[in-house]
Design an enzyme around this catalytic site. Structure first.
Site, short mmCIF file in Angstrom:
data_model
loop_
_atom_site.label_atom_id
_atom_site.label_comp_id
_atom_site.label_asym_id
_atom_site.label_seq_id
_atom_site.Cartn_x
_atom_site.Cartn_y
_atom_site.Cartn_z
N LEU A 68 3.70 2.29 -10.10
CA LEU A 68 3.90 1.52 -8.87
C LEU A 68 2.98 1.97 -7.75
CD1 LEU A 68 7.81 1.36 -8.84
CD2 LEU A 68 6.22 -0.43 -9.54
N GLY A 71 0.95 8.87 -4.43
CA GLY A 71 0.98 9.50 -3.13
C GLY A 71 0.30 10.85 -3.14
N SER A 72 0.55 11.62 -2.09
CA SER A 72 -0.09 12.92 -1.96
C SER A 72 0.50 13.95 -2.92
CB SER A 72 0.06 13.42 -0.52
OG SER A 72 1.43 13.47 -0.14
N PHE A 73 1.75 13.74 -3.37
CA PHE A 73 2.41 14.72 -4.22
C PHE A 73 2.43 14.30 -5.69
CE2 PHE A 73 5.07 15.73 -0.28
CZ PHE A 73 4.08 16.59 0.18
N GLY A 74 2.27 13.04 -5.99
CA GLY A 74 2.37 12.59 -7.36
C GLY A 74 2.40 11.08 -7.44
N LYS A 91 9.89 9.03 -9.42
CA LYS A 91 8.96 9.68 -8.51
C LYS A 91 8.61 11.04 -9.11
CE LYS A 91 8.21 10.60 -3.60
NZ LYS A 91 8.80 10.49 -2.23
N ASP A 184 10.36 8.68 10.93
CA ASP A 184 9.15 7.99 10.46
C ASP A 184 9.49 6.57 10.04
OD1 ASP A 184 6.48 7.69 9.88
OD2 ASP A 184 6.64 8.48 7.86
#
EC number: 2.7.11.1
Length: 698
Positions: A68, A71-74, A91, A184
């Site tokens: 999908l 991101g910055s982590f995975g 995730k 956020d």
């Protein structure tokens, strides 16, 4: 598949143990004590293998379909749970990318908060699977984003925008009730399911709110951030989310951002001053609500309770979102503990709870091939398993039916609880034939610059009804059904012009600088009352008086834990090879026998004082020998009070000194927790003595 997995697990363990014993039988028989010393060493080797097999079974219960996003982590992948057939989002976070403590803390916060929150408009965390290399979060799947929806359809009509806003605000209220502030909120973090229902996601920047503490970290997107956030000021938390909700409501109704500028300092200046324009065609109720939410001073900004009481918000509010909302207070299930029957519907009768529990266990038994007794045994175990993962997924569907629609207990099992929630967009989805649209212009013109608007505004200003009645709508309010690619591209550019400036706004720029002169601020009425001591001193003079008063009362300073980390580089640059304290002592000709811990050190934050207050010293200085033995005996449980003193700037030139009790110290040196102290009077007594000492002349 799963029963065969358990047989393989038992077979693997037996082979592993026999494989360890086989070399021992070929060797000469060692002494008995050596045998006993060697055998326990083989037992721990089976435990990691058993855990790895269970983890592989839990991962194997999901079939990955596609990726999908990344991101910055995975990565985030779409998967299907084999046992229930339900779509989930996996995730996958790589542990090697969590190189700093801040990144690891962000992931831990998101897992902790999502496990705590259970609301129909917040993404649910079903379970967490941990491996040596990865952390896999099994999340509720929502396929759309509110941002993409706005780009595709443009600004919304009032009813549809109200529906999205109601769902978002009620979910934010639920977070605040559980002491969690998101910080956020933006359309990119508001997901949409197949029925166009809002789901709040991405709690990585969230923080737990505690009484008496303030947040200062500047995080989030600059266009949706509150003035106190971009200015680096302290804030409690809820008022920041209220500001972001107001910006999102403006975007839903107008299709663009209220505060927008390509130059970051200019953008910050607009946000700090609260300068934005409301279109004349915006509904009056929505415009008034936005004005109350986008107030620069957080003290005067509308609260969640104020928004809930607003007539525009309460219009067509669904029943399940109306107060009270005790149905959503359930905080999920811990997979490391046994699952009880009453967890599925805490507010339902016992018979209904048992019936729902049986329905869930029977479905798992049929789809996964386990016996019902095996399912019950796995649910009562104090360890995670594939059966518990499946139970939590099916359990969430049942809870949604019970919480939102009590009559759903009589409906078939496969009915979705969200199907009855109508979409405002479906009523306007009829297609019409339109002529080819010209190329959309990138130049935005304020409505007040048009002659017709200006003439109408001047006439209404003379009549004294500028803010009372809206003008005639001169622009066609019919929303276009289809949008060209140029319009979609322009809307996307307008909604996130600073996508790279997401985090740590205080590091990207300093205080916003005023680019052009703005209307002079209105004169504020002086405060007629206040709690504390009135003083005309400057803040540093006030702190000097506080330091002197604390010294007279016998308080001692607590060393600042962050001093070394914050000032190590500064000391190294200033002193060269040695420290400034060493060179200063050498210039005075003093010896180095002084204890370095007794040297005076400035705190990391000069406006924050942390002291330890010995209660016996206060009695000797202020009460002398007037205390009786009975009174001394009453104060024996606490021998010292830990006090935090901080000065805040409320407005320009107006300051507030805050006293906060940070704990009571016992005779054994243990610091009592907040819940262990049942009376506030010891702290109030100390604060009163400090105020009286400040009121006295030097």
């Amino acid at each position: 598949m799963a029963p065969r997995g358990f047989e393989d697990e038992e077979l693997t363990i037996s082979l592993s143990s026999s494989h360890v014993r086989r070399p021992q039988q070929q060797q000469p028989p060692p002494p008995t004590q050596q045998q006993h010393a060697h055998q326990p060493g083989s037992r721990p080797a089976d435990a990691p293998l058993k855990e790895r097999i269970k983890t592989e079974q839990r991962i194997g219960a999901y079939k990955v379909l596609r990726t999908l996003g990344e991101g910055s982590f995975g990565k985030v992948k779409l998967a299907i749970h084999n046992g229930t057939g339900q779509q989930v989002a996996l995730k996958i976070i790589a542990r090697k990318k969590l190189i700093s403590r801040d990144m690891a803390g962000r992931v831990e916060r998101e897992i902790e908060y999502l496990q705590l929150l259970r609301h129909p408009h917040i993404i649910k965390l079903y379970t967490v699977i941990k491996t040596p290399n990865e952390i896999i979060m099994v999340l509720e799947y929502a396929g759309g984003e509110l941002f993409d929806y706005i780009v595709q359809h443009g600004r919304m009509k009032e009813a549809e925008a109200r529906r999205f806003f109601q769902q978002m605000l009620c979910a934010v209220e639920y977070c605040h009730r559980h002491k969690i502030v998101h910080r956020d909120l933006k359309p990119e973090n508001l997901l949409l399911d197949e029925n166009l229902n809002v789901k709040i996601a991405d709690f990585g920047l969230s923080n737990i709110m505690t009484d008496g503490n303030f947040l200062k970290t500047s995080c989030g997107s600059p266009n949706y951030a509150a003035p106190e956030v971009i200015g680096g000021k302290l804030y409690a938390g809820p008022e920041v989310d209220v500001w972001s909700c107001g910006v999102i409501l403006y975007v839903l109704l107008v299709g663009r951002l209220p505060f927008d500028d390509e130059h970051i300092p200019s953008l910050f200046a607009k946000i700090a001053k609260g300068t934005y324009s409301i279109p004349q065609w915006m509904p009056l109720g929505a415009a008034n609500l936005i004005k109350k939410m986008l107030v620069v001073n957080p003290v005067h900004r509308a609260t969640i309770e104020d928004i809930r009481a607003d007539p525009w918000f309460t219009t067509e509010l669904p029943v399940y979102l109306q107060l009270p909302v005790e149905e959503f207070f359930n905080t999920g299930v811990d997979p490391n503990k046994a699952i009880q029957k009453n967890d599925i519907a805490p507010n339902a009768p016992e018979k209904v709870q048992e019936r729902l529990h049986n329905e869930v266990t029977e479905k798992i038994s049929k789809t996964m091939g386990y016996g019902k007794n095996d399912v019950e045994e796995a649910l009562q175990a104090s360890e995670p398993s594939a059966i518990k993962d499946a139970y939590m997924i099916v359990r969430e569907n049942k809870m949604m039916q019970v919480n939102q629609h009590p009559e759903a207990l009589l409906e078939p099992e496969g009915s979705s609880p969200m199907l009855s929630m109508s979409s405002a967009r479906s009523a306007t989805s009829t297609t019409t034939t339109t002529a080819p649209r010209p190329y959309v212009s990138k130049v935005g013109i304020l409505p007040s610059s048009l002659p017709a608007y200006h003439k109408d505004y001047v006439e209404r200003e003379k009549a004294g009804s500028v803010n009372n009645s809206p003008p005639q709508v001169l622009i066609n309010d019919e929303l276009p059904v289809t949008r060209t690619d140029a319009e979609k591209e322009e809307t996307s550019r307008r909604l996130r012009p600073h996508s790279r400036s997401q985090l740590r706004l205080d590091e990207a720029n300093t205080r916003p600088q005023g680019m052009t002169p703005i209307n002079p601020p209105k004169k504020t009425k002086p405060v007629r009352w206040q709690f504390g001591i009135r003083s005309r001193n400057s803040p540093w003079e006030a702190l000097l008086c506080i330091h002197k008063a604390l010294h007279k009362l016998g308080a001692t300073y607590i060393p600042d834990e962050d001093y070394e980390s914050r000032h190590a580089e500064e000391r190294a640059e200033a002193s060269g090879n040695g420290s400034f304290a060493d060179s200063y002592d050498g210039s005075r000709g003093s010896t180095t026998s002084i204890d370095p811990m007794k040297r005076y050190r400035l705190p990391a934050d000069p406006w924050h004082i942390n002291v330890r207050w010995d209660t016996s010293a206060i009695k000797k200085k202020l009460q002398g020998s007037a205390d009786t033995p009975d009174k001394r005996q009453a104060h024996e449980p606490f021998v010292a009070l830990h006090l935090d003193i901080q000065i805040y700037e409320m407005e320009h030139g107006v300051y507030l000194v805050d006293f906060k009790c940070s704990g009571y110290e016992t005779a054994t040196g243990r610091l009592l927790e907040e819940k262990e102290v049942t009376s506030p009077f010891p702290f109030l007594d100390m604060a009163a003595k400090l105020i009286m000492q400040l009121a006295e002349a030097d």
